[in-house]
Motif scaffolding. Sequence first.
Motif, mmCIF file in Angstrom:
data_model
loop_
_atom_site.group_PDB
_atom_site.id
_atom_site.type_symbol
_atom_site.label_atom_id
_atom_site.label_comp_id
_atom_site.label_asym_id
_atom_site.label_seq_id
_atom_site.Cartn_x
_atom_site.Cartn_y
_atom_site.Cartn_z
ATOM 1 N N VAL A 69 0.906 -1.184 -0.088
ATOM 2 C CA VAL A 69 -0.038 -0.170 -0.064
ATOM 3 C C VAL A 69 0.895 1.311 -0.096
ATOM 4 O O VAL A 69 1.968 1.362 0.686
ATOM 5 N N VAL A 70 0.748 2.190 -0.660
ATOM 6 C CA VAL A 70 1.425 3.333 -0.969
ATOM 7 C C VAL A 70 0.997 4.269 0.244
ATOM 8 O O VAL A 70 -0.078 4.755 0.308
ATOM 9 N N ILE A 71 1.926 4.597 0.959
ATOM 10 C CA ILE A 71 1.778 5.576 2.084
ATOM 11 C C ILE A 71 2.214 6.999 1.545
ATOM 12 O O ILE A 71 3.154 7.263 1.012
ATOM 13 N N MET A 114 9.531 6.613 -1.358
ATOM 14 C CA MET A 114 9.260 5.153 -1.462
ATOM 15 C C MET A 114 8.823 4.579 0.285
ATOM 16 O O MET A 114 9.184 3.955 0.631
ATOM 17 N N ILE A 115 7.604 5.344 0.502
ATOM 18 C CA ILE A 115 7.173 4.982 1.906
ATOM 19 C C ILE A 115 5.857 4.098 1.882
ATOM 20 O O ILE A 115 5.124 4.494 1.174
ATOM 21 N N PHE A 116 6.077 2.820 2.119
ATOM 22 C CA PHE A 116 5.055 1.871 1.874
ATOM 23 C C PHE A 116 4.448 0.969 3.160
ATOM 24 O O PHE A 116 5.480 0.947 3.989
ATOM 25 N N LEU A 117 3.607 0.342 2.907
ATOM 26 C CA LEU A 117 3.172 -0.601 3.854
ATOM 27 C C LEU A 117 3.379 -1.946 3.133
ATOM 28 O O LEU A 117 2.438 -2.292 2.009
ATOM 29 N N HIS A 118 4.389 -2.585 3.661
ATOM 30 C CA HIS A 118 4.773 -3.579 2.691
ATOM 31 C C HIS A 118 5.232 -4.855 3.536
ATOM 32 O O HIS A 118 5.218 -4.946 4.798
ATOM 33 N N PRO A 119 5.401 -6.373 2.861
ATOM 34 C CA PRO A 119 5.613 -7.178 3.489
ATOM 35 C C PRO A 119 7.050 -7.351 4.104
ATOM 36 O O PRO A 119 7.601 -6.868 3.505
ATOM 37 N N TRP A 120 7.061 -8.036 5.297
ATOM 38 C CA TRP A 120 8.378 -7.757 5.993
ATOM 39 C C TRP A 120 8.385 -8.987 6.849
ATOM 40 O O TRP A 120 7.549 -9.218 8.026
ATOM 41 N N ASN A 121 9.540 -9.759 6.955
ATOM 42 C CA ASN A 121 9.486 -11.076 7.784
ATOM 43 C C ASN A 121 11.001 -11.197 8.462
ATOM 44 O O ASN A 121 11.224 -11.948 9.160
ATOM 45 N N GLU A 122 11.703 -10.018 8.181
ATOM 46 C CA GLU A 122 12.978 -9.892 8.754
ATOM 47 C C GLU A 122 12.788 -9.426 10.366
ATOM 48 O O GLU A 122 11.891 -8.637 10.557
ATOM 49 N N ASP A 123 13.764 -10.052 11.157
ATOM 50 C CA ASP A 123 13.728 -9.472 12.518
ATOM 51 C C ASP A 123 14.714 -8.170 12.954
ATOM 52 O O ASP A 123 15.388 -8.018 13.594
ATOM 53 N N LYS A 124 14.333 -7.159 12.038
ATOM 54 C CA LYS A 124 15.043 -5.826 12.197
ATOM 55 C C LYS A 124 14.228 -4.860 11.518
ATOM 56 O O LYS A 124 13.176 -5.107 10.738
ATOM 57 N N PRO A 125 14.449 -3.491 11.817
ATOM 58 C CA PRO A 125 13.936 -2.684 11.319
ATOM 59 C C PRO A 125 13.857 -2.267 9.855
ATOM 60 O O PRO A 125 14.611 -3.017 9.167
#
Length: 245
Positions: A182-184, A198-209
């Motif tokens: 989703v485009v923020i 490029m500020i998005f709500l996107h998939p993230w599976n990593e244990d980091k910011p």
Amino acid sequence: MDSPKSLASSFHFLGFSLKSKQFQCPKIYCITVLFSFLCFFSLCPLSGEGNSLPDSPLLDSEQILFITAKPGETTGTLNFYTLTEGEWTPILEKIPVRLGRSGLILGAEKREGDGHTPAGIFPIKRIVGKQKRKIRNLEYIEIRKNSHWSDSPSSKNYNQLIKHKEKGAVSLWDSEIYELFVVIEHNTNPAKAGFGSMIFLHPWNEDKPTSGCVGVELKWLEELVSQLDGNKFPFLVIVETEENF
């Protein structure tokens, strides 16, 4: 904590459409989140496109997606509510998210490469992904192999989706975090050079910011996107709080 009735009165005072004479909320948790949003809403101007409050379609919003985080934290919580027949009901609650490595910052203070996720109130207008999808009443852009997004402040295409490769542009095809997002709408209309891209709500599976986006597990993002409806004027609220709701 205000009662649902007094909370409704406060929303009406701000011009927030509830489409009903009575405000109902099935859970105290939902009331808490909405009340916190109300406090933030009364103090914070709209971000992203620079609309003033009286002219904003937020006043008629029937879907609100909240991202909350404590000061300085790079983890937060996602809550998503929709208004149905005058009743705010949860779609998703207490979903963990990852934020930028520098935490939250007011959208007006966001700068390119600072690692902050911008806080503010953003209309949800565009969804981007690599598969064919049926999206309800929102713009959906299907990624192709030549799809790029410019994050170079010196480019005339800064913070825009482009259909060709150029210096400083990021390929959307080559990374799984752009499978669906989703485009923020931070710094998008118009885009000011150096104020963040490029500020998005996107998939993230990593244990980091993240680098400045909001990251969430793909399964929750899929559910969220399937429930979004442009006819309900959905908005995203990103806010720093003393509690993670």
